[in-house]
Design a protein around this motif. Structure first.
Motif, PDB file in Angstrom:
ATOM      1  N   LYS A  53      -4.544  -2.038  -8.754  1.00  0.00           N
ATOM      2  CA  LYS A  53      -4.450  -2.731  -7.477  1.00  0.00           C
ATOM      3  C   LYS A  53      -5.851  -3.152  -7.041  1.00  0.00           C
ATOM      4  CE  LYS A  53      -0.617   0.256  -6.101  1.00  0.00           C
ATOM      5  NZ  LYS A  53      -0.863   1.528  -6.820  1.00  0.00           N
ATOM      6  N   SER A  54      -6.825  -2.443  -7.528  1.00  0.00           N
ATOM      7  CA  SER A  54      -8.196  -2.748  -7.158  1.00  0.00           C
ATOM      8  C   SER A  54      -8.689  -3.915  -8.010  1.00  0.00           C
ATOM      9  CB  SER A  54      -9.062  -1.525  -7.400  1.00  0.00           C
ATOM     10  OG  SER A  54     -10.400  -1.913  -7.597  1.00  0.00           O
ATOM     11  N   SER A  71     -10.607   4.494  -4.041  1.00  0.00           N
ATOM     12  CA  SER A  71     -10.815   3.051  -4.181  1.00  0.00           C
ATOM     13  C   SER A  71     -10.040   2.502  -5.381  1.00  0.00           C
ATOM     14  CB  SER A  71     -12.301   2.710  -4.252  1.00  0.00           C
ATOM     15  OG  SER A  71     -12.826   3.097  -5.488  1.00  0.00           O
ATOM     16  N   LEU A  74      -6.636   2.053  -3.955  1.00  0.00           N
ATOM     17  CA  LEU A  74      -6.658   1.369  -2.664  1.00  0.00           C
ATOM     18  C   LEU A  74      -5.986   2.233  -1.596  1.00  0.00           C
ATOM     19  CD1 LEU A  74      -5.900  -2.390  -3.408  1.00  0.00           C
ATOM     20  CD2 LEU A  74      -8.092  -1.236  -3.239  1.00  0.00           C
TER      21      LEU A  74
END
Lengths: 114, 392
Positions: free
Chosen positions: B184-185, B127, B130
């Motif tokens: 990116k999260s 996560s 991503l």
């Protein structure tokens, strides 16, 4: 991509010590080349002063510096990469040294050995 | 704990060490739930781990005797875990050096560090990146195979090993931090976790005389300065807040002070690493309004780009150039970069054209949206285009 040496020449030893502002302008120019990923070697500055510069002749006679007879002396060099010599010349033209103290820049392609 | 066990097993058996460690914690959660937390939880855990390790070796010995029919396997292998914090800390340090192996690509190294050094699960790593857990799992398997091949001894670090690997170690920690900082999260919790883990490991390096070198302090200073702005740079919906619009009262002054402290520590000796320069830049960003601020920043970026070219550095340098020399000159400088496939390149040009040429600004922002992979980034850019359309 080809590689080119830019060889800097100055007219007068008194031009050799740039002011902090001039130095900063030169750094901005150099970093601008590096920003385009075109800098191969940031090169060196070569000291022109007595005691730091000697000239050795074929007969082993030695003179201080090399600047008494010829008008310009080499003050440094860098190596850049460019598509062709015209692009390298354009980069050389933008060097702030011309408006600061004058002098000249020689652009020479580096021989690539396999 | 895995690090201490690995010191015993060798890196080849990192999985066994991890199994024993997680078994131990499982037992702890069961036992503690019924009997309450023991007086010295750490000692309790290590005693259990020690026993489990003995069991493992007994079973292994038994197995080998049966299979190979050899009698003389020494069952009573000396198992002696010290519980003192020095050994635990030394083992962790050695483990950092073992995991940061140049044989692995950057992304794999970060995953490995997260799993082995920070105890993240595959789902948590996935996560943060991503990515699909399956992808991360495969990446980790490949990376572990590389580690085993290398046979790095983690017993004790020699001076030459430290000098050889310190650069790789710092790079991994730097990337780990950036993964959190520019993640990116948009899950703020994950981002903070990554940043604080990177800081914890870097701090560990500064606490050991062998690894407490100027560039390590410089990296830690950089991390302190950057994370002082973690809370200010994102709103509660996960939208990025640009530097100029940040609420400066949300900046964590104690982290800024820590950053100053480590930056001063880093200024021993003559070597200037890229971490020194980046920490210097981050330092100037934490100062409110010094007249020459941007000139200092530009100088530092000039030095940084001479040490190492990267498109990000080139673009950031151009931004600083714009602050010093004005936007029209900077447009010239920016267009020379010619990074047409880079969304930040178009974002920068969009920004520089905003005041002088609305059409060009919109065109560049549109291009940036097409190239951008970040949803938040796209939204922020769309807002800018809307604003540009409103102003005549």
């Amino acid at each position: 991509m080809k590689e080119f040496a830019l060889i800097f020449r100055l007219k007068d030893i008194s031009d050799f010590r740039p002011t902090p502002e001039q130095m900063q302008e030169r750094m901005n120019w150099l970093a601008g080349i590096a920003s385009q990923n075109m800098l191969v070697d940031k090169g060196n500055t070569l000291l022109p002063f007595a005691g730091s510069a000697k000239h050795v002749q074929a007969d082993h006679s030695i003179t201080d510096g090399a600047y008494t007879e010829i008008k310009e002396f080499i003050s440094g060099y860098i190596v850049i990469k460019a598509d062709n010599i015209d692009q390298a010349v354009e980069i050389a033209k933008a060097n702030p040294i011309f408006k600061q103290v004058g002098g000249s820049i020689e652009v020479r392609e580096v021989l690539q050995r396999d | 704990m895995t690090a201490v066990l690995c010191r015993h097993f060798g890196l080849q058996h990192v999985e066994i060490a991890e199994d024993i460690a997680s078994d131990t914690f499982l037992k702890a959660s069961e036992h503690w739930a019924i009997h309450g937390i023991p007086q010295n939880p750490t000692a309790w855990l290590y005693t259990v781990a020690k026993n489990k390790t003995k069991d493992y070796f007994k079973r292994l010995a038994l197995f080998e005797t049966k299979v190979t029919n050899e009698q003389s396997v020494d069952i009573q292998q000396e198992i002696d875990f010290d519980l003192d914090s020095q050994l635990i800390s030394d083992s962790q340090l050695a483990m950092i050096f073992a995991v940061c192996n140049p044989a692995n690509p950057d992304e794999a190294q970060i995953c490995l560090a997260l799993q082995i050094l920070c105890g993240f699960s595959i789902e948590e790593i996935a996560s943060a990146f991503l990515a699909k857990p399956e992808t991360i799992k495969k990446r980790l398997q490949r990376a572990r195979t590389n580690l085993r091949k290398d046979d790095f001894q983690i017993k004790s670090l020699s001076e030459s090993e430290i000098t050889q690997r310190l650069d790789t170690v710092l790079k991994t920690l730097y990337l780990l931090f950036n993964e959190g900082y520019f993640s990116k999260s948009n899950n703020q919790l994950i981002r903070k976790d990554l940043c604080s883990e990177a800081m914890r490991l870097t701090l560990l390096l500064t606490e050991h005389a062998e690894t407490d070198q100027p560039q390590v302090s410089a990296l830690l200073a950089l991390m302190c300065f950057q994370s002082s702005r973690l809370d200010a740079r994102m709103d509660d919906k996960g939208e990025a807040i640009l530097f100029d619009e940040q609420d400066k009262s949300l900046w964590d002054t104690s982290l800024i002070e820590r950053g100053n402290y480590y930056l001063v520590n880093a200024c021993i000796g003559n070597s200037i690493s890229k971490y020194h320069l980046e920490a210097g830049i981050a330092y100037w960003h934490t100062t409110p309004t010094d007249q020459d601020k941007w000139e200092h920043i530009l100088k530092l970026y000039n030095q940084l780009i001479l040490i190492e070219y990267s498109p990000v550095t080139a673009l950031n340098r151009t931004f600083a150039y714009a602050q010093v020399f004005g936007y029209p000159k900077a447009i010239c400088e920016a267009e020379k970069l010619n990074l047409v496939d880079n969304n930040y390149y178009h974002e920068l040009l969009g920004f520089l054209y905003t005041e002088t040429d609305t059409d060009k600004a919109i065109a560049h922002y549109t291009e940036a949206i097409e190239l951008s992979k970040s949803k938040i980034g796209k939204r922020t850019l769309l807002k800018k285009i809307e604003q540009l359309r409103k102003t005549p």
